[in-house]
Scaffold this motif. Structure first.
Motif, PDB file in Angstrom:
ATOM      1  N   VAL A  96      44.019 -16.981  52.122  1.00 52.67           N
ATOM      2  CA  VAL A  96      43.891 -18.265  51.498  1.00 52.67           C
ATOM      3  C   VAL A  96      44.783 -19.123  52.424  1.00 52.67           C
ATOM      4  CG1 VAL A  96      44.045 -20.000  49.534  1.00 52.67           C
ATOM      5  CG2 VAL A  96      43.095 -17.596  49.415  1.00 52.67           C
ATOM      6  N   SER A  98      46.231 -23.083  52.733  1.00 54.82           N
ATOM      7  CA  SER A  98      46.187 -24.782  52.495  1.00 54.82           C
ATOM      8  C   SER A  98      46.455 -25.494  53.583  1.00 54.82           C
ATOM      9  CB  SER A  98      47.065 -24.857  51.158  1.00 54.82           C
ATOM     10  OG  SER A  98      46.329 -24.559  49.781  1.00 54.82           O
ATOM     11  N   GLY A  99      47.876 -25.576  53.763  1.00 56.49           N
ATOM     12  CA  GLY A  99      48.155 -26.442  55.032  1.00 56.49           C
ATOM     13  C   GLY A  99      48.381 -25.704  56.341  1.00 56.49           C
ATOM     14  N   GLY A 100      48.401 -24.348  56.238  1.00 57.62           N
ATOM     15  CA  GLY A 100      48.511 -23.338  57.186  1.00 57.62           C
ATOM     16  C   GLY A 100      50.016 -23.277  57.973  1.00 57.62           C
ATOM     17  N   HIS A 101      51.045 -23.571  57.031  1.00 60.21           N
ATOM     18  CA  HIS A 101      52.491 -23.593  57.546  1.00 60.21           C
ATOM     19  C   HIS A 101      53.213 -22.460  57.039  1.00 60.21           C
ATOM     20  CE1 HIS A 101      51.795 -27.221  59.815  1.00 60.21           C
ATOM     21  NE2 HIS A 101      53.082 -27.577  60.071  1.00 60.21           N
ATOM     22  N   SER A 102      52.690 -21.491  56.635  1.00 63.90           N
ATOM     23  CA  SER A 102      53.267 -20.364  56.287  1.00 63.90           C
ATOM     24  C   SER A 102      54.220 -19.839  57.633  1.00 63.90           C
ATOM     25  CB  SER A 102      52.349 -19.115  56.063  1.00 63.90           C
ATOM     26  OG  SER A 102      52.960 -18.012  55.901  1.00 63.90           O
ATOM     27  N   SER A 107      48.559 -16.563  55.773  1.00 63.03           N
ATOM     28  CA  SER A 107      47.578 -17.213  55.548  1.00 63.03           C
ATOM     29  C   SER A 107      46.256 -16.945  56.311  1.00 63.03           C
ATOM     30  CB  SER A 107      47.884 -18.713  55.005  1.00 63.03           C
ATOM     31  OG  SER A 107      48.565 -19.062  56.119  1.00 63.03           O
ATOM     32  N   ARG A 158      59.381 -31.891  53.561  1.00 65.77           N
ATOM     33  CA  ARG A 158      60.192 -32.885  54.527  1.00 65.77           C
ATOM     34  C   ARG A 158      59.564 -33.116  55.821  1.00 65.77           C
ATOM     35  NH1 ARG A 158      65.486 -29.919  52.776  1.00 65.77           N
ATOM     36  NH2 ARG A 158      64.067 -28.208  52.930  1.00 65.77           N
ATOM     37  N   GLY A 163      51.584 -28.264  54.429  1.00 63.05           N
ATOM     38  CA  GLY A 163      50.592 -28.341  53.068  1.00 63.05           C
ATOM     39  C   GLY A 163      51.205 -28.238  51.897  1.00 63.05           C
ATOM     40  N   GLY A 166      50.997 -23.859  49.769  1.00 59.54           N
ATOM     41  CA  GLY A 166      52.130 -22.883  49.820  1.00 59.54           C
ATOM     42  C   GLY A 166      53.343 -23.280  49.350  1.00 59.54           C
ATOM     43  N   ILE A 173      61.428 -27.274  48.426  1.00 59.44           N
ATOM     44  CA  ILE A 173      62.916 -27.939  48.633  1.00 59.44           C
ATOM     45  C   ILE A 173      62.612 -29.284  49.164  1.00 59.44           C
ATOM     46  CG2 ILE A 173      65.077 -27.973  49.470  1.00 59.44           C
ATOM     47  CD1 ILE A 173      65.028 -25.089  49.347  1.00 59.44           C
ATOM     48  N   VAL A 224      45.130 -21.813  43.487  1.00 62.67           N
ATOM     49  CA  VAL A 224      44.973 -22.959  42.797  1.00 62.67           C
ATOM     50  C   VAL A 224      44.332 -24.308  43.531  1.00 62.67           C
ATOM     51  CG1 VAL A 224      46.676 -24.785  42.049  1.00 62.67           C
ATOM     52  CG2 VAL A 224      47.518 -22.442  42.176  1.00 62.67           C
ATOM     53  N   TYR A 451      64.626 -17.366  49.375  1.00 59.62           N
ATOM     54  CA  TYR A 451      63.783 -18.352  49.331  1.00 59.62           C
ATOM     55  C   TYR A 451      62.408 -18.032  49.863  1.00 59.62           C
ATOM     56  CZ  TYR A 451      61.725 -22.829  49.254  1.00 59.62           C
ATOM     57  OH  TYR A 451      60.785 -24.145  49.168  1.00 59.62           O
TER      58      TYR A 451
END
Ligand SMILES: Cc1cc2nc3c(=O)[nH]c(=O)nc-3n(C[C@H](O)[C@H](O)[C@H](O)COP(=O)(O)OP(=O)(O)OC[C@H]3O[C@@H](n4cnc5c(N)ncnc54)[C@H](O)[C@@H]3O)c2cc1C
Length: 514
Positions: A96, A98-102, A107, A158, A163, A166, A173, A224, A451
């Protein structure tokens, strides 16, 4: 073609639990074809323009190395439910995005079904209630732009292209974290599709255990399809990045000042964020130390050193513009990447030593084409952790509280150009991480927390970041919602709750003094 048809019919006649799991690619073809019939135009196969676009829109180039049998773009929760039922019925591996920023290849999937939630990107702001409903496929830039019209923002990422899916499922943060804790502390409702395909709302009143677990849910409990989050008023903000050359005379002092500012004034006066030290190699400067400032009250923050910065992007502006300014830093570019993270009690000498350990490591790898490296230090202060409890608490706060002190989250952010260098870089970063943690352990300042959103894929994030009691509770939630661990077997990527955890891992971290 005929033999493929026979093969697919044969597979379709098998019951789901008869489809051998090691035959994931065949099962995936079956799933892709089935989904293509049920959701025409939403299933994309290799070679199609949309498939290739999605593949190369991940942050990490390594994600595009994985070739799913198809990519599916649902536009509603009921379509996600249909996809979930299809992949579980036929035992198809899936992933899955979402924003692909893993920050690791978490993802996408090789030879399975890749769900791309990019079209689930609605944003509804309820000004009166102070709540926004966000689709998981939203990018932070779109969320902040929509919220700006109402003079509100939320506890989000930030950088503009990250996305929200994730981000919230790993904690999150934010520039607002000193006041409002982690992003997931501010999610008040999840709309989630469970392993059996049913969609439920998880919040403090309905499925409260699932609600709590999703605050560090990763890929364990369901997909989700909507996050309902608290919003907070914001108008003008002040912030940006101040950049200094690294020198052995000035930088240790800058770090000391950053530590004392983060420990004291930051929580109340200014929302000071990260200190990032890394490679620069420009204008005769080899390494730079950057301080990322952000004041939500629009009060300019003092420089943390008398040394004039070589660059200073701080200004009074809108929240969205500030996020855009932060994006212009180097590690926003698409490359091959590896990140890793660990946590210590705030300690200036250790921060300087870890930076120097990184420098020694990467100086030996100068030959690696396109290499860029940074070590990021972010404060997780007691004030941050107090704010984190206001909305009900999350599964990882207890471990963070164990040190009884302000903490620094340390992460290595490393990128390079060629796949041929992957193994060399992975090994170097793993060794650097192990060395740094050992240093912190010897000094009695390691906190067990890792984290999730910055962790390297092989790290035991759950085993290290949950207390024994919360691990038991998480596992019980898992048994309630996915008793057969279907999602553990089929859903590739993300961090999984461990099956067995050695007792010693729960021993209190950072119990000895420096
Ligand atoms: C340039 C950059 C800047 C960053 N800045 C910050 C920051 O300021 N603060 C911070 O905390 N983190 C930050 N991160 C880390 C970021 O939060 C994580 O990488 C996060 O996972 C990205 O979310 P995504 O939806 O873009 O990722 P994706 O790659 O789409 O997903 C990440 C993981 O979450 C799972 N997932 C995604 N959506 C869902 C869903 N709807 N349901 C269930 N599982 C899902 C995926 O399967 C995958 O395992 C940053 C990362 C990068 C690369």
């Amino acid at each position: 073609m005929f033999s493929l048809l026979i093969h697919l019919i044969g597979l379709a006649l098998l019951k789901a639990d008869q489809v051998p799991l090691n035959n994931g690619a065949d099962a995936a073809h079956l799933c892709c074809n089935t989904l293509s019939e049920k959701l025409p135009s939403k299933v994309h196969f290799p070679g199609s323009v949309e498939y290739e676009r999605q593949q190369y829109s991940h942050f990490l180039l390594q994600q595009a190395d994985m070739q799913p049998s198809c990519r599916v773009s649902p536009t509603s929760s009921s379509e996600v439910s249909l996809i979930m039922k299809t992949v579980t019925e036929h035992s198809c591996p899936f992933a899955v995005r979402s924003g692909g920023h893993s920050t690791w290849p978490g993802s996408n999937v090789q030879g399975g079904v890749a769900l791309d939630l990019g079209l689930l990107n609605s944003i509804d702001v309820d000004e009166e209630k102070g709540v926004a409903q966000l689709g998981p496929g939203c990018k932070w830039k779109n969320v902040y732009a929509a919220m700006e019209q109402y003079n509100v923002t939320t506890v989000g990422g930030r950088m503009p292209d990250v996305g929200i899916g994730g981000f919230f499922l790993g904690g999150g943060i934010s520039l607002l974290s000193f006041r409002h804790g982690f992003g997931s502390d501010n999610v008040i409702n999840y709309e989630v599709v469970l392993a059996d395909g049913t969609a439920v709302s998880a919040n403090a009143a309905s499925h409260p255990d699932l609600f709590w677990a999703l605050k560090l849910g990763s890929t364990n409990f369901g997909i989700v399809t909507r996050f309902d989050v608290l919003t907070y008023p914001v108008k003008e903000v002040w912030g940006g990045i101040r950049t200094y050359p690294v020198t052995s005379e000035q930088t240790p002092k800058l770090i000391e000042n950053w530590v004392s500012f983060a420990r004291g004034a930051a929580t109340t006066r200014e929302e000071l964020q990260a200190l990032i030290i890394g490679r620069w190699r420009k204008g005769g400067v080899d390494e730079i130390a950057t301080i990322w400032h952000a004041s939500l009250d629009s009060v300019p923050g003092p420089p943390l050193t008398d040394t004039p910065p070589i660059d200073d992007s701080t200004r009074t502006t809108t929240f969205l513009n500030l996020i855009d300014d932060l994006q212009s830093s180097d590690f926003a570019d698409k490359k091959r990447n590896k990140w890793d993270a660990f946590t210590i009690k705030m300690d200036a000498p250790t921060i300087w030593d870890v930076f120097n350990g990184a420098k020694r490591t990467f100086d030996k790898l100068e030959h690696v084409s396109g290499m860029q490296w940074d070590v990021a230090f972010q404060p997780i202060t007691q004030g941050f952790l107090t704010a984190s409890e206001k909305t009900g608490g999350n599964p990882f706060r207890k471990v963070l509280m164990e040190s009884g002190d302000d903490l620094a989250l340390i992460s290595f952010l490393v990128s390079w150009k060629d796949a041929a260098d992957d193994e060399t870089m992975y090994k170097a970063i793993a060794e650097l991480g192990a060395w740094s943690e050992e240093l912190a352990t010897q000094r009695g300042i390691l906190n067990n927390f890792i984290y999730l959103n910055y962790a390297s894929g092989e790290k035991p994030v759950y085993a290290r970041s949950l207390s024994k009691e919360d691990m038991t509770r998480m596992k019980s939630v898992k048994r309630t919602y996915d008793a057969d661990d279907v999602l553990g077997r089929l859903w590739k990527g993300g961090f999984k709750l461990p099956k067995d955890v050695p007792e010693t891992i729960f021993e209190s971290s950072a119990s000895t003094e420096l």
